[in-house]
Design a protein around this motif. Sequence first.
Motif, PDB file in Angstrom:
ATOM      1  N   ARG A  50      63.361  54.856  10.023  1.00 45.20           N
ATOM      2  CA  ARG A  50      62.749  54.548  11.333  1.00 45.20           C
ATOM      3  C   ARG A  50      61.379  55.205  11.457  1.00 45.20           C
ATOM      4  O   ARG A  50      60.439  54.599  11.993  1.00 45.20           O
ATOM      5  CB  ARG A  50      63.657  55.044  12.458  1.00 45.20           C
ATOM      6  N   LEU A  51      61.284  56.466  10.974  1.00 44.55           N
ATOM      7  CA  LEU A  51      59.994  57.161  11.050  1.00 44.55           C
ATOM      8  C   LEU A  51      58.943  56.396  10.239  1.00 44.55           C
ATOM      9  O   LEU A  51      57.817  56.202  10.713  1.00 44.55           O
ATOM     10  CB  LEU A  51      60.149  58.581  10.521  1.00 44.55           C
ATOM     11  N   LYS A  52      59.312  55.939   9.063  1.00 42.10           N
ATOM     12  CA  LYS A  52      58.360  55.221   8.222  1.00 42.10           C
ATOM     13  C   LYS A  52      57.961  53.892   8.870  1.00 42.10           C
ATOM     14  O   LYS A  52      56.811  53.456   8.760  1.00 42.10           O
ATOM     15  CB  LYS A  52      58.952  54.985   6.832  1.00 42.10           C
ATOM     16  N   LYS A  56      54.189  52.769   9.727  1.00 39.29           N
ATOM     17  CA  LYS A  56      53.595  51.543   9.190  1.00 39.29           C
ATOM     18  C   LYS A  56      53.080  50.627  10.301  1.00 39.29           C
ATOM     19  O   LYS A  56      52.092  49.917  10.120  1.00 39.29           O
ATOM     20  CB  LYS A  56      54.621  50.815   8.327  1.00 39.29           C
ATOM     21  N   ARG A  57      53.778  50.651  11.458  1.00 37.12           N
ATOM     22  CA  ARG A  57      53.295  49.845  12.582  1.00 37.12           C
ATOM     23  C   ARG A  57      51.969  50.387  13.132  1.00 37.12           C
ATOM     24  O   ARG A  57      51.200  49.644  13.740  1.00 37.12           O
ATOM     25  CB  ARG A  57      54.346  49.831  13.710  1.00 37.12           C
ATOM     26  N   ASN A  58      51.735  51.675  12.913  1.00 42.97           N
ATOM     27  CA  ASN A  58      50.502  52.303  13.416  1.00 42.97           C
ATOM     28  C   ASN A  58      49.693  52.887  12.254  1.00 42.97           C
ATOM     29  O   ASN A  58      49.122  53.977  12.350  1.00 42.97           O
ATOM     30  CB  ASN A  58      50.864  53.419  14.402  1.00 42.97           C
ATOM     31  N   ILE A  59      49.680  52.149  11.162  1.00 41.41           N
ATOM     32  CA  ILE A  59      49.098  52.670   9.927  1.00 41.41           C
ATOM     33  C   ILE A  59      47.625  53.032  10.079  1.00 41.41           C
ATOM     34  O   ILE A  59      47.105  53.918   9.376  1.00 41.41           O
ATOM     35  CB  ILE A  59      49.285  51.655   8.770  1.00 41.41           C
ATOM     36  N   ASN A  60      46.903  52.372  11.042  1.00 43.90           N
ATOM     37  CA  ASN A  60      45.483  52.678  11.237  1.00 43.90           C
ATOM     38  C   ASN A  60      45.271  54.089  11.777  1.00 43.90           C
ATOM     39  O   ASN A  60      44.169  54.625  11.745  1.00 43.90           O
ATOM     40  CB  ASN A  60      44.840  51.654  12.179  1.00 43.90           C
ATOM     41  N   MET A  67      47.831  61.206   5.810  1.00 43.28           N
ATOM     42  CA  MET A  67      49.092  60.872   5.153  1.00 43.28           C
ATOM     43  C   MET A  67      48.796  60.188   3.811  1.00 43.28           C
ATOM     44  O   MET A  67      47.832  59.433   3.683  1.00 43.28           O
ATOM     45  CB  MET A  67      49.922  59.938   6.038  1.00 43.28           C
ATOM     46  N   PHE A  68      49.620  60.468   2.813  1.00 40.52           N
ATOM     47  CA  PHE A  68      49.504  59.772   1.533  1.00 40.52           C
ATOM     48  C   PHE A  68      50.894  59.662   0.919  1.00 40.52           C
ATOM     49  O   PHE A  68      51.816  60.420   1.260  1.00 40.52           O
ATOM     50  CB  PHE A  68      48.543  60.484   0.577  1.00 40.52           C
ATOM     51  N   GLU A  69      51.035  58.682   0.021  1.00 40.00           N
ATOM     52  CA  GLU A  69      52.311  58.440  -0.635  1.00 40.00           C
ATOM     53  C   GLU A  69      52.362  59.234  -1.943  1.00 40.00           C
ATOM     54  O   GLU A  69      51.403  59.242  -2.715  1.00 40.00           O
ATOM     55  CB  GLU A  69      52.483  56.949  -0.922  1.00 40.00           C
ATOM     56  N   LEU A  70      53.454  59.929  -2.182  1.00 39.13           N
ATOM     57  CA  LEU A  70      53.590  60.741  -3.387  1.00 39.13           C
ATOM     58  C   LEU A  70      53.702  59.869  -4.641  1.00 39.13           C
ATOM     59  O   LEU A  70      54.316  58.802  -4.599  1.00 39.13           O
ATOM     60  CB  LEU A  70      54.824  61.641  -3.303  1.00 39.13           C
ATOM     61  N   THR A  71      53.111  60.336  -5.710  1.00 40.07           N
ATOM     62  CA  THR A  71      53.304  59.686  -7.005  1.00 40.07           C
ATOM     63  C   THR A  71      54.627  60.175  -7.605  1.00 40.07           C
ATOM     64  O   THR A  71      55.223  61.143  -7.124  1.00 40.07           O
ATOM     65  CB  THR A  71      52.150  60.031  -7.960  1.00 40.07           C
ATOM     66  N   LYS A  72      55.060  59.513  -8.668  1.00 40.47           N
ATOM     67  CA  LYS A  72      56.307  59.930  -9.323  1.00 40.47           C
ATOM     68  C   LYS A  72      56.193  61.347  -9.868  1.00 40.47           C
ATOM     69  O   LYS A  72      57.146  62.137  -9.818  1.00 40.47           O
ATOM     70  CB  LYS A  72      56.653  58.958 -10.442  1.00 40.47           C
ATOM     71  N   ALA A  73      55.004  61.682 -10.400  1.00 41.76           N
ATOM     72  CA  ALA A  73      54.794  63.031 -10.944  1.00 41.76           C
ATOM     73  C   ALA A  73      54.856  64.071  -9.834  1.00 41.76           C
ATOM     74  O   ALA A  73      55.440  65.153 -10.001  1.00 41.76           O
ATOM     75  CB  ALA A  73      53.452  63.104 -11.666  1.00 41.76           C
ATOM     76  N   GLU A  74      54.235  63.753  -8.687  1.00 43.58           N
ATOM     77  CA  GLU A  74      54.263  64.690  -7.560  1.00 43.58           C
ATOM     78  C   GLU A  74      55.676  64.844  -7.016  1.00 43.58           C
ATOM     79  O   GLU A  74      56.096  65.945  -6.631  1.00 43.58           O
ATOM     80  CB  GLU A  74      53.315  64.202  -6.463  1.00 43.58           C
ATOM     81  N   LEU A  75      56.420  63.746  -6.981  1.00 40.88           N
ATOM     82  CA  LEU A  75      57.797  63.804  -6.512  1.00 40.88           C
ATOM     83  C   LEU A  75      58.646  64.650  -7.450  1.00 40.88           C
ATOM     84  O   LEU A  75      59.485  65.446  -7.010  1.00 40.88           O
ATOM     85  CB  LEU A  75      58.370  62.391  -6.407  1.00 40.88           C
TER      86      LEU A  75
END
Length: 309
Positions: A50-52, A56-60, A67-75
């Motif tokens: 729900r948080l995501k 995403k509805r207010n991505i602007n 905010m940024f999406e983690l890479t596989k290496a960072e995860l």
Amino acid sequence: MEGNNIAPIPLSGDDNSGFMPINNLIHVIRGQQVMIDSDLAQLYGVETKRLKEQVKRNINRFPSDFMFELTKAELSGLRSQIATSNQKAQRGGNRYTPFAFTENGVAMLSSVLKSEQAIEVNIRIMRAFTAMRSFLTSNAHMFQRLETIEHHQLLMQKHLSENDKKIEEVLTRLENKAVEPIEGFFFEGQIFDAYTLISDLVRSAHSRIVLIDNYVDDRVLKTLDKRKEGVSATIYTNPRNSHISQDLNRHNAQYPQINLRTCTNVHDRFLIVDNTVYFIGGSIKDLGKKIVAFSRMDQSPEEILTRVR
């Protein structure tokens, strides 16, 4: 934002009671202090999904510095910091790539999640970020000293490792090369010393031993028998002065073969051990009976062997 399956975290108690848990949820990724979406969702009392969706509805409202999406290496790096079992128990496992929110991104969430709990949680989170920033600033000199100490330790370990290698190399050379003298004398009466030197040289050979000596007898054969298995042995001598043929035939019938070659154009004595040439001032069988000089030469063995006839 109702209908979530995660119970809200109790917010009772003062700020200090809630600071440490939040503080432990702040990680450093890409050089920034961030919080992961699943941890934030649990604090807000909502499902991560729900948080995501709200984000995403207010991505602007969430640029890359928010905010940024983690890479596989960072995860993977994040999982190494947190016990995997605890992570799965708290978050139900990661079946998606998490979002990481900076301090500004967390502040922006309060405008997306408009609830009393979201406001109260955000206040605690902002205080946690501020406290951590203050702690890092106040102790920057300590971290710098620790980094310097660690750097010095790494340099010291490298230095010690290099010294260990050098010491090992010296010991190896001492062990393997102690019998390789450069030059010296054998004086009258040093028969055992001369015998020991020649024997050690013979034992040190890895591929071949070549003796050029116009005066040899069975004592020379016994000395050459001290060589390692697989090392060839050849004697160049003048048949006029050395009556060794019969002794050599008897020897070769019982022991590893020693080859005999005729040599009439050489006056001095030489011992070739692999690719090293030693000049010997007297016959090997007579060393220690008179003063005899010996020295290791820089010339290639082939310079001598190609001219022997």
